[in-house]
Design a protein around this motif. Structure first.
Motif, PDB file in Angstrom:
ATOM      1  N   GLN A  78       0.884  -1.182   0.000  1.00 39.31           N
ATOM      2  CA  GLN A  78       0.000   0.000   0.000  1.00 39.31           C
ATOM      3  C   GLN A  78       0.914   1.222   0.000  1.00 39.31           C
ATOM      4  O   GLN A  78       2.048   1.152   0.488  1.00 39.31           O
ATOM      5  N   PRO A  79       0.384   2.356  -0.508  1.00 37.23           N
ATOM      6  CA  PRO A  79       1.233   3.557  -0.563  1.00 37.23           C
ATOM      7  C   PRO A  79       1.685   4.004   0.830  1.00 37.23           C
ATOM      8  O   PRO A  79       0.996   3.755   1.818  1.00 37.23           O
ATOM      9  N   SER A  80       2.807   4.659   0.861  1.00 32.87           N
ATOM     10  CA  SER A  80       3.326   5.199   2.124  1.00 32.87           C
ATOM     11  C   SER A  80       4.341   6.280   1.811  1.00 32.87           C
ATOM     12  O   SER A  80       5.107   6.158   0.852  1.00 32.87           O
ATOM     13  N   THR A  81       4.349   7.308   2.622  1.00 31.95           N
ATOM     14  CA  THR A  81       5.460   8.265   2.613  1.00 31.95           C
ATOM     15  C   THR A  81       6.265   8.074   3.896  1.00 31.95           C
ATOM     16  O   THR A  81       7.444   7.731   3.880  1.00 31.95           O
ATOM     17  N   ARG A  82       5.577   8.277   5.031  1.00 36.49           N
ATOM     18  CA  ARG A  82       6.253   8.339   6.330  1.00 36.49           C
ATOM     19  C   ARG A  82       6.857   7.015   6.788  1.00 36.49           C
ATOM     20  O   ARG A  82       8.030   6.949   7.170  1.00 36.49           O
ATOM     21  N   THR A  83       6.037   5.976   6.784  1.00 36.90           N
ATOM     22  CA  THR A  83       6.495   4.726   7.410  1.00 36.90           C
ATOM     23  C   THR A  83       7.685   4.149   6.641  1.00 36.90           C
ATOM     24  O   THR A  83       8.716   3.807   7.229  1.00 36.90           O
ATOM     25  N   ARG A  84       7.539   4.050   5.313  1.00 32.10           N
ATOM     26  CA  ARG A  84       8.628   3.453   4.534  1.00 32.10           C
ATOM     27  C   ARG A  84       9.878   4.326   4.585  1.00 32.10           C
ATOM     28  O   ARG A  84      10.972   3.855   4.872  1.00 32.10           O
TER      29      ARG A  84
ATOM     30  N   LEU B  98       6.991  -4.779   6.389  1.00 28.82           N
ATOM     31  CA  LEU B  98       5.924  -5.133   5.449  1.00 28.82           C
ATOM     32  C   LEU B  98       4.669  -4.316   5.723  1.00 28.82           C
ATOM     33  O   LEU B  98       4.213  -4.240   6.872  1.00 28.82           O
ATOM     34  N   ARG B  99       4.130  -3.705   4.682  1.00 34.93           N
ATOM     35  CA  ARG B  99       2.774  -3.109   4.763  1.00 34.93           C
ATOM     36  C   ARG B  99       1.898  -3.884   3.784  1.00 34.93           C
ATOM     37  O   ARG B  99       2.290  -4.115   2.637  1.00 34.93           O
ATOM     38  N   HIS B 100       0.697  -4.247   4.260  1.00 33.28           N
ATOM     39  CA  HIS B 100      -0.167  -5.064   3.407  1.00 33.28           C
ATOM     40  C   HIS B 100      -1.636  -4.749   3.714  1.00 33.28           C
ATOM     41  O   HIS B 100      -1.995  -4.528   4.872  1.00 33.28           O
TER      42      HIS B 100
ATOM     43  N   GLU C 260      -3.810  -3.259  12.659  1.00 34.05           N
ATOM     44  CA  GLU C 260      -2.894  -2.516  13.543  1.00 34.05           C
ATOM     45  C   GLU C 260      -1.784  -1.854  12.729  1.00 34.05           C
ATOM     46  O   GLU C 260      -1.454  -2.311  11.622  1.00 34.05           O
ATOM     47  N   HIS C 261      -1.225  -0.829  13.314  1.00 36.92           N
ATOM     48  CA  HIS C 261      -0.049  -0.137  12.758  1.00 36.92           C
ATOM     49  C   HIS C 261       0.827   0.186  13.969  1.00 36.92           C
ATOM     50  O   HIS C 261       0.874   1.308  14.452  1.00 36.92           O
ATOM     51  N   PRO C 262       1.541  -0.835  14.469  1.00 34.03           N
ATOM     52  CA  PRO C 262       2.177  -0.686  15.781  1.00 34.03           C
ATOM     53  C   PRO C 262       3.269   0.372  15.855  1.00 34.03           C
ATOM     54  O   PRO C 262       3.425   1.022  16.894  1.00 34.03           O
ATOM     55  N   THR C 263       4.032   0.562  14.760  1.00 40.00           N
ATOM     56  CA  THR C 263       5.149   1.507  14.897  1.00 40.00           C
ATOM     57  C   THR C 263       4.678   2.961  14.853  1.00 40.00           C
ATOM     58  O   THR C 263       5.326   3.838  15.399  1.00 40.00           O
ATOM     59  N   GLN C 264       3.506   3.200  14.223  1.00 38.74           N
ATOM     60  CA  GLN C 264       2.931   4.554  14.295  1.00 38.74           C
ATOM     61  C   GLN C 264       2.555   4.861  15.754  1.00 38.74           C
ATOM     62  O   GLN C 264       2.840   5.943  16.270  1.00 38.74           O
ATOM     63  N   ALA C 265       1.924   3.872  16.396  1.00 45.79           N
ATOM     64  CA  ALA C 265       1.539   4.081  17.801  1.00 45.79           C
ATOM     65  C   ALA C 265       2.779   4.263  18.674  1.00 45.79           C
ATOM     66  O   ALA C 265       2.795   5.126  19.564  1.00 45.79           O
TER      67      ALA C 265
ATOM     68  N   HIS D 226      -2.283  13.997  14.549  1.00 46.39           N
ATOM     69  CA  HIS D 226      -2.953  13.315  13.441  1.00 46.39           C
ATOM     70  C   HIS D 226      -1.908  12.365  12.873  1.00 46.39           C
ATOM     71  O   HIS D 226      -0.747  12.744  12.722  1.00 46.39           O
ATOM     72  N   THR D 227      -2.310  11.130  12.545  1.00 45.70           N
ATOM     73  CA  THR D 227      -1.301  10.165  12.106  1.00 45.70           C
ATOM     74  C   THR D 227      -0.838  10.436  10.674  1.00 45.70           C
ATOM     75  O   THR D 227       0.171   9.873  10.248  1.00 45.70           O
ATOM     76  N   LEU D 228      -1.585  11.250   9.949  1.00 39.39           N
ATOM     77  CA  LEU D 228      -1.227  11.655   8.587  1.00 39.39           C
ATOM     78  C   LEU D 228      -1.173  10.426   7.652  1.00 39.39           C
ATOM     79  O   LEU D 228      -0.836   9.348   8.135  1.00 39.39           O
ATOM     80  N   PRO D 229      -1.456  10.545   6.385  1.00 39.64           N
ATOM     81  CA  PRO D 229      -1.803  11.798   5.709  1.00 39.64           C
ATOM     82  C   PRO D 229      -3.206  12.275   6.097  1.00 39.64           C
ATOM     83  O   PRO D 229      -4.045  11.494   6.522  1.00 39.64           O
ATOM     84  N   ARG D 230      -3.422  13.574   5.934  1.00 43.80           N
ATOM     85  CA  ARG D 230      -4.719  14.174   6.262  1.00 43.80           C
ATOM     86  C   ARG D 230      -5.341  14.725   4.992  1.00 43.80           C
ATOM     87  O   ARG D 230      -4.651  14.936   3.989  1.00 43.80           O
TER      88      ARG D 230
HETATM   89  N1   CP Z   1       1.070   7.479   9.143  1.00 42.85           N
HETATM   90  C1   CP Z   1       1.451   6.707   8.095  1.00 42.85           C
HETATM   91  O1   CP Z   1       1.443   5.455   8.171  1.00 42.85           O
HETATM   92  O2   CP Z   1       1.814   7.403   7.001  1.00 42.85           O
HETATM   93  P1   CP Z   1       2.234   6.758   5.602  1.00 42.85           P
HETATM   94  O3   CP Z   1       0.982   6.076   5.053  1.00 42.85           O
HETATM   95  O4   CP Z   1       2.695   7.879   4.749  1.00 42.85           O
HETATM   96  O5   CP Z   1       3.278   5.715   5.882  1.00 42.85           O
END
Ligand code: CP
Length: 331
Positions: free
Chosen positions: A65-71, A119-121, A147-152, A289-293
């Motif tokens: 799945q798309p990501s900016t921050r996590t990846r 891994l994001r899925h 869940e998204h444990p590392t964001q938390a 806010h966990t973003l993106p917004r």
């Molecule tokens: N908060 C978060 O998971 O952002 P990304 O989707 O950009 O990784």
């Protein structure tokens, strides 16, 4: 420098995560969460430079799945620790997943190259089954709605840095859709387990799933639910907490779009609410806010105010993820 590296390796090993997966925040005991926070603080001086801690290690990021921050923050963290990164940001286009290779086979193969996988899925069931085929630690970068444990972890770390504690803080987790709020689920578990008072605010239609509520109840922590608030009632709740946590939402298109817009409006946090609730020189009610917004979710004036913690959290995310990589790669 060799002395610092040895001592940091010791702190990383002491977290007790060496060789283990991190798929849920509940994979960590409370003391391991705090040990990661301490390690993240130790690593902070290098989050804009380089420390040769993981020089012989390779991280593979697989993002379905798309990501900016996590990846990017995991990849930055690995680079800062002197390791190498192999990245697959579009596996359905550019990897053998496009030729219908199973996720299980992909993880078996990638385990032969990398020392750790993030891994994001979109499908938590498929992801949780597939990781049993990996032979190196897998860290979840977000699985389905689960869940998204590392964001938390990075949001808890930010809160801990701001207040010096988590225990006793009041946090409202609010969204027009808490079903799909994987960051909200992980954050609620972490907060409840570390002794914060949690209020889950959402429409009844999109309330926190029963399975998550049951797991929250099992923590024995303080967790309440407030359903079907309107904008005034939501803002009244927000003024009474220490942190308003917005896990965001993805709005439906088509026929559902108009109805969802009304729900978004009910959970709109006004700038004036936090301004009034945070008298000069007194306590500050924060918002993250966990973003993106998306437009219409929040007042953008928060960006340049003392109330926001979302950009603060981004600032802490690299050190926190450096700590996690060091911990799971510890001998
Ligand atoms: N908060 C978060 O998971 O952002 P990304 O989707 O950009 O990784």
């Amino acid at each position: 420098m060799a002395g610092s590296i040895r001592s940091i390796h010791g702190c990383a090993a002491a977290v007790g995560m060496g060789g283990r997966n991190l798929l849920s925040i509940n994979d960590l005991a409370n003391e391991q969460i705090y040990a990661l926070f301490e390690l993240a603080r130790i690593l902070e001086p290098w989050n804009r430079s380089r420390l040769a801690l993981l020089a012989d290690k390779v991280l593979c990021t697989l993002f379905f799945q798309p990501s900016t921050r996590t990846r990017m923050s995991f990849e930055t963290a690995m680079h800062r620790l002197g390791g190498a990164v192999v990245s697959e940001a579009t596996p359905l286009l550019s990897s053998s997943a496009a030729k219908e290779e199973s996720l299980a086979d992909m993880l078996t193969v990638v385990s032969k190259y990398a020392n750790v996988i993030v891994l994001r899925h979109p499908d938590d069931h498929e992801a949780l089954e597939a990781v049993t085929h990996a032979t190196v630690p897998v860290i979840s970068g977000g699985f389905g709605n689960w869940e998204h444990p590392t964001q938390a972890l990075m949001d808890l770390y930010t809160l801990w840095r701001v207040h010096g504690r988590i225990e006793g803080l009041r946090v409202c987790i609010a969204s027009p859709d808490l079903v799909a709020a994987r960051t909200g689920h992980s954050m609620a578990y972490g907060l409840a387990r570390l002794g914060a008072q949690v209020v889950l605010a959402s429409p009844a239609l999109n309330r926190t799933p029963a399975e998550v509520r049951e797991r929250l109840a099992a923590t024995g922590g303080s967790v309440d639910e407030m359903l079907d608030l309107d904008q005034d009632a939501f803002n009244e709740l927000a003024a009474a907490v220490d942190l308003v946590y917005l896990p965001g939402c993805s709005a439906p298109r088509g026929e559902e779009a108009e109805r969802f817009k009304q729900l978004m409006d009910d959970y709109y946090l006004r700038f004036e609410t936090l301004e009034r609730a945070s008298p000069e020189g007194g306590r500050i009610v924060h918002v993250t806010h966990t973003l993106p917004r998306r437009a219409g979710e929040m007042d953008m004036r928060f960006d340049d105010s003392p109330y926001q913690l979302y950009f603060e959290a981004i600032g802490h995310s690299v050190s926190l993820r450096m700590a996690l990589l060091a911990a799971v790669l510890a001998d």
